[in-house]
Design an enzyme around this catalytic site. Structure first.
Site, PDB file in Angstrom:
ATOM      1  N   TYR A  21       0.828  -1.210   0.000  1.00 16.25           N
ATOM      2  CA  TYR A  21       0.000   0.000   0.000  1.00 16.25           C
ATOM      3  C   TYR A  21       0.861   1.258   0.000  1.00 16.25           C
ATOM      4  O   TYR A  21       0.640   2.174   0.780  1.00 16.25           O
ATOM      5  CB  TYR A  21      -0.972  -0.008   1.192  1.00 16.25           C
ATOM      6  CG  TYR A  21      -2.065  -1.025   0.996  1.00 16.25           C
ATOM      7  CD1 TYR A  21      -3.203  -0.694   0.244  1.00 16.25           C
ATOM      8  CD2 TYR A  21      -1.955  -2.306   1.504  1.00 16.25           C
ATOM      9  CE1 TYR A  21      -4.200  -1.623   0.031  1.00 16.25           C
ATOM     10  CE2 TYR A  21      -2.951  -3.247   1.287  1.00 16.25           C
ATOM     11  CZ  TYR A  21      -4.072  -2.891   0.557  1.00 16.25           C
ATOM     12  OH  TYR A  21      -5.049  -3.815   0.338  1.00 16.25           O
ATOM     13  N   TYR A 149     -12.656  -7.163   5.639  1.00 17.55           N
ATOM     14  CA  TYR A 149     -11.439  -7.256   4.826  1.00 17.55           C
ATOM     15  C   TYR A 149     -11.124  -8.734   4.598  1.00 17.55           C
ATOM     16  O   TYR A 149     -11.089  -9.515   5.554  1.00 17.55           O
ATOM     17  CB  TYR A 149     -10.249  -6.572   5.509  1.00 17.55           C
ATOM     18  CG  TYR A 149      -8.978  -6.750   4.705  1.00 17.55           C
ATOM     19  CD1 TYR A 149      -8.762  -5.989   3.556  1.00 17.55           C
ATOM     20  CD2 TYR A 149      -8.031  -7.715   5.036  1.00 17.55           C
ATOM     21  CE1 TYR A 149      -7.628  -6.183   2.770  1.00 17.55           C
ATOM     22  CE2 TYR A 149      -6.897  -7.914   4.264  1.00 17.55           C
ATOM     23  CZ  TYR A 149      -6.698  -7.142   3.137  1.00 17.55           C
ATOM     24  OH  TYR A 149      -5.586  -7.341   2.358  1.00 17.55           O
ATOM     25  N   ASP A 250     -13.967 -16.208   7.804  1.00 13.95           N
ATOM     26  CA  ASP A 250     -12.576 -15.836   7.558  1.00 13.95           C
ATOM     27  C   ASP A 250     -11.924 -15.562   8.912  1.00 13.95           C
ATOM     28  O   ASP A 250     -12.144 -14.516   9.518  1.00 13.95           O
ATOM     29  CB  ASP A 250     -12.545 -14.598   6.653  1.00 13.95           C
ATOM     30  CG  ASP A 250     -11.120 -14.109   6.385  1.00 13.95           C
ATOM     31  OD1 ASP A 250     -10.191 -14.565   7.077  1.00 13.95           O
ATOM     32  OD2 ASP A 250     -10.957 -13.261   5.486  1.00 13.95           O
ATOM     33  N   LYS A 279      -2.222 -16.231   8.434  1.00 16.59           N
ATOM     34  CA  LYS A 279      -1.501 -15.354   9.356  1.00 16.59           C
ATOM     35  C   LYS A 279      -0.749 -16.106  10.478  1.00 16.59           C
ATOM     36  O   LYS A 279       0.351 -16.551  10.241  1.00 16.59           O
ATOM     37  CB  LYS A 279      -2.450 -14.280   9.896  1.00 16.59           C
ATOM     38  CG  LYS A 279      -2.805 -13.261   8.797  1.00 16.59           C
ATOM     39  CD  LYS A 279      -3.155 -11.894   9.310  1.00 16.59           C
ATOM     40  CE  LYS A 279      -3.016 -10.858   8.211  1.00 16.59           C
ATOM     41  NZ  LYS A 279      -4.271 -10.436   7.586  1.00 16.59           N
TER      42      LYS A 279
HETATM   43  C1  LIG Z   1      -4.717 -10.590   6.219  1.00 10.83           C
HETATM   44  C2  LIG Z   1      -6.081 -11.068   5.924  1.00 10.83           C
HETATM   45  C3  LIG Z   1      -6.393 -11.675   4.701  1.00 10.83           C
HETATM   46  C4  LIG Z   1      -5.404 -11.799   3.560  1.00 10.83           C
HETATM   47  O1  LIG Z   1      -4.300 -12.582   3.878  1.00 10.83           O
HETATM   48  P1  LIG Z   1      -2.934 -12.442   3.033  1.00 10.83           P
HETATM   49  O2  LIG Z   1      -2.050 -13.488   3.611  1.00 10.83           O
HETATM   50  O3  LIG Z   1      -2.453 -11.044   3.254  1.00 10.83           O
HETATM   51  O4  LIG Z   1      -3.294 -12.690   1.608  1.00 10.83           O
HETATM   52  C5  LIG Z   1      -7.680 -12.145   4.526  1.00 10.83           C
HETATM   53  N1  LIG Z   1      -8.611 -12.039   5.503  1.00 10.83           N
HETATM   54  C6  LIG Z   1      -8.341 -11.465   6.695  1.00 10.83           C
HETATM   55  C7  LIG Z   1      -9.388 -11.399   7.744  1.00 10.83           C
HETATM   56  C8  LIG Z   1      -7.067 -10.951   6.948  1.00 10.83           C
HETATM   57  O5  LIG Z   1      -6.805 -10.360   8.122  1.00 10.83           O
END
Ligand SMILES: *Cc1c(COP(=O)(O)O)cnc(C)c1O
Length: 427
Positions: A21, A149, A250, A279
């Site tokens: 970014y 997100y 997610d 993550k």
């Molecule tokens: C960071 C994140 C993503 C994307 O993961 P990347 O490894 O950066 O592609 C998707 N969903 C959530 C909730 C996130 O925090």
């Protein structure tokens, strides 16, 4: 690798290296980092910072952890990588078994992938192909909630918040999805069914077209650091069942203890049909993610036209990443993570409270090992980032949010330096 002189390093960085970014060339301050140990980041100029970011939620056990390093080294001496088509190996199989064990019971199948965004793409493709195989190809859209997100690839982007996800920029190419109102009742608030009314309206009107609902349970991360009621998640689970729509959660940011439960859906006592994790999965060691699903869904794939699930990353189930992830889960379990998160939560609540006294501050909220100070106005990153480093800590605010999600191993005195910096920055 021979280190470059720092001025040369910075000059090349400015000219050739594109940061996340960021503009090119990047005009914001950037800090060369030399090494990292525990909760400390060492800059090239010798300054030591307490890390309040866990490298974007990942580094839950701190940096340079001897057990993770050993797991990587042992695996490296065996094999760093091997293709996953037609071959399998100990780290992938053992990690899959652990993930099945620690995630909610109905989740039984594990699809490994290389990043969080890809695990979201995989989840969405799974949902679409599931309905296609059941003779309902028109069920290919997604229902999500505003303020979310889910990553930066195209379909993940299509379910990010339409305003802060920059949808106008990619309007021509993003798939149109359905957006329910952002949940308003906070995590600790008193539940009222009206909070989920907009979500239900979309289901009533469009369930014939909707493959799945997708959202972050309880904690919306990069879309606004908002903690909402577990009852919302519980009600959505019921509604998805009633309207025959799959539920994708997610948990890429929330997974592995961050919110005080191992997975945030446990606050609501429900299980998704498809779960995305990433993550902290490898303890911040390297990129690894996974999409988990249920036998009910996976068994549909052998019957369909393709006979298989149409996805397969080159570096799928990378043995190094899997071995480290397996060890990271073992550390979590041997570390009494629940007591650690509880202590961090209590301390964050106490020490961030004074931020409320500032007229610049709109809200202060804490859940698990996440502390957020929301301002009325966006922060000035050009000056703010340098101020933060001058305070001896590492934080990376965005928009109106100054927030921390420190490594779980952080000690009270170290966390105090972070909260003191946050109090100072919000004045
Ligand atoms: C960071 C994140 C993503 C994307 O993961 P990347 O490894 O950066 O592609 C998707 N969903 C959530 C909730 C996130 O925090």
């Amino acid at each position: 690798m021979k280190p470059l002189p720092i001025d040369q390093l910075l000059a090349i960085d400015r000219q050739h290296v594109w940061h996340p970014y960021a503009a090119m060339p990047n005009n914001l301050p950037i800090f060369p980092i030399k090494s990292a140990q525990g909760v400390y980041l060492e800059l090239e100029d010798g300054r030591i910072l307490v890390d309040g970011m866990s490298s974007w939620w990942t580094c839950i056990h701190g940096y340079n952890h001897p057990r993770l390093n050993r797991a990587a080294r042992e695996q490296m001496d065996c094999m760093s990588h091997v293709m996953f088509g037609g071959l399998t190996h100990q780290p992938a199989v053992q990690l899959a078994q652990r993930l099945v064990d620690i995630t909610p019971e109905p989740l039984q199948q594990v699809f490994f992938c290389d990043s969080g965004s890809v695990s979201v793409e995989v989840a969405m493709k799974m949902a679409i192909q599931y309905w296609y195989n059941l003779g309902k190809p028109q069920k290919h859209r997604f229902l999500t909630i505003r303020g979310g997100y889910h990553g930066d690839t195209f379909d993940a982007m299509s379910v990010c918040d339409p305003v802060n996800g920059m949808h106008h920029l990619f309007n021509q190419v993003l798939r149109q999805q359905y957006f329910a109102d952002k949940p308003q009742i906070p995590f600790w608030g008193v539940w009222n069914d009206s909070d989920v009314a907009s979500f239900e309206q979309h289901l009533i009107a469009n369930h014939d077209q909707i493959a799945a609902a997708i959202f972050e349970p309880v904690v919306q991360g990069a879309g606004g650091m908002w903690f909402y009621s577990p009852d919302y998640v519980r009600r959505v689970r019921e509604l998805c069942d009633r309207y025959n729509v799959l539920l994708i959660l997610d948990e890429i940011a929330t997974g592995f203890g961050r919110t005080g439960k191992l997975f945030a859906c446990e606050h609501a006592g429900i299980a998704p049909d498809i779960l995305c994790i990433g993550k902290a999965l490898s303890g911040g060691f390297m990129s690894l993610a996974a999409t988990l699903t249920t036998a009910k869904i996976s068994q549909v794939f052998s019957h369909g036209e393709a006979g298989v699930f149409m996805h397969g990353p080159t570096f799928m189930a990378n043995p190094l990443a899997c071995a480290v992830a397996l060890e990271s889960i073992a550390i979590l379990e041997s570390d009494d993570w629940q007591a650690k998160i509880q202590a961090i939560e209590t301390q964050l609540k106490t020490e961030l409270e004074p931020c409320r006294e500032s007229s610049l501050v709109k809200d202060v909220r804490v859940l698990g090992a996440i502390g957020v100070v929301e301002l009325h106005q966006p922060v000035e990153m050009a000056t703010m980032q340098t101020q933060i480093v001058d305070q001896g800590v590492w934080l990376r605010p965005f928009g109106r949010l100054i927030y921390t999600m420190p490594p779980f191993i952080i000690l009270p005195a170290e966390l105090r330096r972070i909260t003191q910096a946050m109090v100072a920055l919000s004045r």
